[in-house]
Design a protein around this motif. Structure first.
Motif, PDB file in Angstrom:
ATOM      1  N   ALA A   1       0.818  -1.223   0.000  1.00  0.00           N
ATOM      2  CA  ALA A   1       0.000   0.000   0.000  1.00  0.00           C
ATOM      3  C   ALA A   1       0.847   1.266   0.000  1.00  0.00           C
ATOM      4  N   PHE A   2       2.156   1.112  -0.187  1.00  0.00           N
ATOM      5  CA  PHE A   2       3.054   2.253  -0.041  1.00  0.00           C
ATOM      6  C   PHE A   2       2.776   3.359  -1.060  1.00  0.00           C
ATOM      7  N   PHE A   3       2.376   2.979  -2.299  1.00  0.00           N
ATOM      8  CA  PHE A   3       2.220   3.957  -3.369  1.00  0.00           C
ATOM      9  C   PHE A   3       0.779   4.440  -3.553  1.00  0.00           C
ATOM     10  N   GLU A   4      -0.125   4.046  -2.674  1.00  0.00           N
ATOM     11  CA  GLU A   4      -1.504   4.531  -2.788  1.00  0.00           C
ATOM     12  C   GLU A   4      -1.586   6.057  -2.729  1.00  0.00           C
ATOM     13  N   PRO A   5      -0.943   6.718  -1.754  1.00  0.00           N
ATOM     14  CA  PRO A   5      -1.018   8.188  -1.736  1.00  0.00           C
ATOM     15  C   PRO A   5      -0.401   8.835  -2.977  1.00  0.00           C
ATOM     16  N   LEU A   6       0.589   8.177  -3.600  1.00  0.00           N
ATOM     17  CA  LEU A   6       1.184   8.721  -4.814  1.00  0.00           C
ATOM     18  C   LEU A   6       0.144   8.829  -5.918  1.00  0.00           C
ATOM     19  N   VAL A   7      -0.689   7.786  -6.063  1.00  0.00           N
ATOM     20  CA  VAL A   7      -1.748   7.816  -7.072  1.00  0.00           C
ATOM     21  C   VAL A   7      -2.715   8.962  -6.792  1.00  0.00           C
ATOM     22  N   GLU A   8      -3.085   9.143  -5.534  1.00  0.00           N
ATOM     23  CA  GLU A   8      -4.003  10.230  -5.181  1.00  0.00           C
ATOM     24  C   GLU A   8      -3.388  11.591  -5.503  1.00  0.00           C
ATOM     25  N   GLY A   9      -2.128  11.794  -5.106  1.00  0.00           N
ATOM     26  CA  GLY A   9      -1.480  13.078  -5.361  1.00  0.00           C
ATOM     27  C   GLY A   9      -1.371  13.386  -6.838  1.00  0.00           C
ATOM     28  N   LEU A  10      -1.040  12.385  -7.641  1.00  0.00           N
ATOM     29  CA  LEU A  10      -0.943  12.577  -9.087  1.00  0.00           C
ATOM     30  C   LEU A  10      -2.297  12.967  -9.675  1.00  0.00           C
ATOM     31  N   CYS A  11      -3.352  12.282  -9.267  1.00  0.00           N
ATOM     32  CA  CYS A  11      -4.692  12.566  -9.804  1.00  0.00           C
ATOM     33  C   CYS A  11      -5.164  13.963  -9.396  1.00  0.00           C
ATOM     34  N   TYR A  12      -4.942  14.327  -8.130  1.00  0.00           N
ATOM     35  CA  TYR A  12      -5.351  15.659  -7.671  1.00  0.00           C
ATOM     36  C   TYR A  12      -4.633  16.758  -8.456  1.00  0.00           C
ATOM     37  N   GLN A  13      -3.309  16.597  -8.628  1.00  0.00           N
ATOM     38  CA  GLN A  13      -2.551  17.636  -9.311  1.00  0.00           C
ATOM     39  C   GLN A  13      -2.931  17.737 -10.782  1.00  0.00           C
ATOM     40  N   MET A  14      -3.146  16.605 -11.448  1.00  0.00           N
ATOM     41  CA  MET A  14      -3.572  16.625 -12.845  1.00  0.00           C
ATOM     42  C   MET A  14      -4.929  17.303 -12.984  1.00  0.00           C
ATOM     43  N   ALA A  15      -5.850  16.978 -12.085  1.00  0.00           N
ATOM     44  CA  ALA A  15      -7.194  17.555 -12.159  1.00  0.00           C
ATOM     45  C   ALA A  15      -7.160  19.073 -12.020  1.00  0.00           C
ATOM     46  N   GLN A  16      -6.350  19.580 -11.120  1.00  0.00           N
ATOM     47  CA  GLN A  16      -6.340  21.019 -10.868  1.00  0.00           C
ATOM     48  C   GLN A  16      -5.476  21.787 -11.867  1.00  0.00           C
ATOM     49  N   ASN A  17      -4.326  21.229 -12.242  1.00  0.00           N
ATOM     50  CA  ASN A  17      -3.418  21.957 -13.130  1.00  0.00           C
ATOM     51  C   ASN A  17      -3.917  22.018 -14.565  1.00  0.00           C
ATOM     52  N   TYR A  18      -4.568  20.954 -15.033  1.00  0.00           N
ATOM     53  CA  TYR A  18      -4.882  20.854 -16.455  1.00  0.00           C
ATOM     54  C   TYR A  18      -6.372  20.877 -16.769  1.00  0.00           C
ATOM     55  N   PHE A  19      -7.222  20.521 -15.824  1.00  0.00           N
ATOM     56  CA  PHE A  19      -8.640  20.401 -16.143  1.00  0.00           C
ATOM     57  C   PHE A  19      -9.531  21.228 -15.226  1.00  0.00           C
ATOM     58  N   SER A  20      -8.952  22.012 -14.341  1.00  0.00           N
ATOM     59  CA  SER A  20      -9.702  22.898 -13.458  1.00  0.00           C
ATOM     60  C   SER A  20     -10.810  22.162 -12.727  1.00  0.00           C
ATOM     61  N   CYS A  21     -10.503  20.977 -12.249  1.00  0.00           N
ATOM     62  CA  CYS A  21     -11.473  20.159 -11.511  1.00  0.00           C
ATOM     63  C   CYS A  21     -11.040  20.048 -10.049  1.00  0.00           C
ATOM     64  N   LYS A  22     -12.004  19.953  -9.183  1.00  0.00           N
ATOM     65  CA  LYS A  22     -11.741  19.682  -7.772  1.00  0.00           C
ATOM     66  C   LYS A  22     -12.106  18.234  -7.506  1.00  0.00           C
ATOM     67  N   LEU A  23     -11.085  17.397  -7.496  1.00  0.00           N
ATOM     68  CA  LEU A  23     -11.294  15.960  -7.405  1.00  0.00           C
ATOM     69  C   LEU A  23     -11.591  15.530  -5.972  1.00  0.00           C
ATOM     70  N   ASP A  24     -12.377  14.503  -5.844  1.00  0.00           N
ATOM     71  CA  ASP A  24     -12.689  13.915  -4.537  1.00  0.00           C
ATOM     72  C   ASP A  24     -12.494  12.413  -4.658  1.00  0.00           C
ATOM     73  N   MET A  25     -11.464  11.882  -3.986  1.00  0.00           N
ATOM     74  CA  MET A  25     -11.161  10.446  -4.018  1.00  0.00           C
ATOM     75  C   MET A  25     -11.322   9.873  -2.621  1.00  0.00           C
ATOM     76  N   GLN A  26     -12.214   8.912  -2.471  1.00  0.00           N
ATOM     77  CA  GLN A  26     -12.474   8.281  -1.179  1.00  0.00           C
ATOM     78  C   GLN A  26     -12.117   6.800  -1.283  1.00  0.00           C
ATOM     79  N   VAL A  27     -11.277   6.349  -0.369  1.00  0.00           N
ATOM     80  CA  VAL A  27     -10.825   4.961  -0.368  1.00  0.00           C
ATOM     81  C   VAL A  27     -11.987   4.043   0.003  1.00  0.00           C
TER      82      VAL A  27
END
Length: 354
Positions: A76-102
């Motif tokens: 489970a070490f890289f789970e937060p990495l996936v979340e951080g990547l998705c959040y940054q992509m959503a905000q930097n390129y698509f102006s979205c406020k992402l919500d990811m719930q485990v």
């Protein structure tokens, strides 16, 4: 690891891969549906690499929500990495406020499985202005399995295997006839988004979804119902727009050039002649020619000029892989050049120190 994932989105853009990101999707929903595409391309260059896999499925209760599954041998070490990547992509390129719930985080033998309920994927216009990660992005509430019904991506295959084991034997019968399966005009427009169909009078009677929308929305030019010779020139030179001429060169590679578009649109490929079928034998009752063509482009700059992205190409096209490979090679050359320049500067400074 969350901060590392967010930084990784900035890092790959800084080293020349931003063009690939911007041409791969026009919305966060498209991007997350293809989140595993970079790993597929990496396997071509590194076939033995230990890469994670992603699966996506719609939520059973809300079509605007998706469930993202992540499978990895790295616990489970890289789970937060996936979340951080998705959040940054959503905000930097698509102006979205992402919500990811485990939803689930579990170990299955040597494979770790995690799934997220993902909201905030509404397709918006690209936004290239810098964005800041939300202050509460790292702390997401967990849901239990009962809150959102999940479906294993392999459940359909398992059900099929169980059914085949328990169902009674089927008596032998005559082999099926190989009459083929007809393709409707609607499906043809999706499978070949840049195709053209003309009748015996050389009038365009059908076009692929993307090609028709480009002429209507981008070039503001009529297409359907127009004589093809008034819209396109045919290449190689020496060919003419006549039915008998086209019949004589069936199966050859040709190019259609539209001189009225800016930038110049060039399409290349083959065409096939469809003769009338017997009565009640098919979808068409007149002689037609269908051009199975695609944009003749191989560079990111050409895609940008025509306002195309990777999703506009059909899945069976090789163009996406060629363009990505070329852009990746260009980035590697630029990176090597930058490293060589830094090495020379360090050598000079070391000389001065001595």
């Amino acid at each position: 690891m969350f901060a590392f994932g967010a930084h990784f989105a900035v890092y790959i853009a800084k080293f020349g891969l931003e063009n690939i990101l911007l041409c791969s999707s026009t919305s966060m929903r498209e991007w997350i549906h293809k989140i595993g595409e970079p790993h597929r391309l990496m396997r071509i260059k590194f076939p033995t690499a230990n890469l994670p896999e992603f699966r996506l499925e719609p939520d059973a209760n809300d079509p605007r929500v998706v469930v993202l599954h992540y499978y990895s041998t790295r616990s489970a070490f890289f789970e937060p990495l996936v979340e951080g990547l998705c959040y940054q992509m959503a905000q930097n390129y698509f102006s979205c406020k992402l919500d990811m719930q485990v939803l689930v985080s579990e170990q299955i033998d040597a494979l770790h499985h995690c799934s997220w309920l993902v909201r905030g994927l509404e397709p918006l216009e690209l936004c290239h202005s810098p964005a800041v990660l939300p202050s509460n992005a790292a702390s997401q509430p967990n849901l239990s399995r009962e809150d959102v019904p999940l479906k294993c991506p392999f459940s359909a295959k398992l059900d099929e295997m169980k059914q085949s084991r328990t169902s009674p034997a089927v008596p032998p019968c005559a082999p099926p006839r190989n009459d083929g399966v007809g393709i409707s005009a609607h499906h043809l427009q999706k499978i070949f988004p840049f195709h053209l169909t003309i009748d015996r009078n050389l009038v365009i009677i059908q076009a692929g979804q993307k090609l028709e929308s480009m002429f209507r929305d981008q070039f503001q030019l009529p297409l359907i119902g127009q004589p093809i010779q008034q819209v396109f020139e045919i290449s190689p030179e020496g060919y003419t727009w006549s039915w008998h001429q086209l019949l004589s060169i069936e199966g050859q590679i040709i190019a259609l050039i539209c001189p009225k578009t800016d930038p110049l649109l060039r399409l290349s490929g083959e065409f096939m002649v469809q003769e009338p079928l017997p009565e009640n034998g098919g979808f068409y009752s007149q002689s037609t020619i269908t051009f199975l063509i695609r944009p003749d482009i191989y560079r990111i700059e050409e895609m940008k000029a025509l306002k195309l992205n990777f999703n506009d190409f059909p899945p069976h096209s090789f163009q996406r892989d060629i363009i990505v490979a070329g852009e990746t090679l260009k980035s590697e050359i630029d990176y090597a050049s930058r490293m060589a320049h830094m090495s020379r500067e360090l050598a000079q400074q070391s000389h001065f120190v001595k």
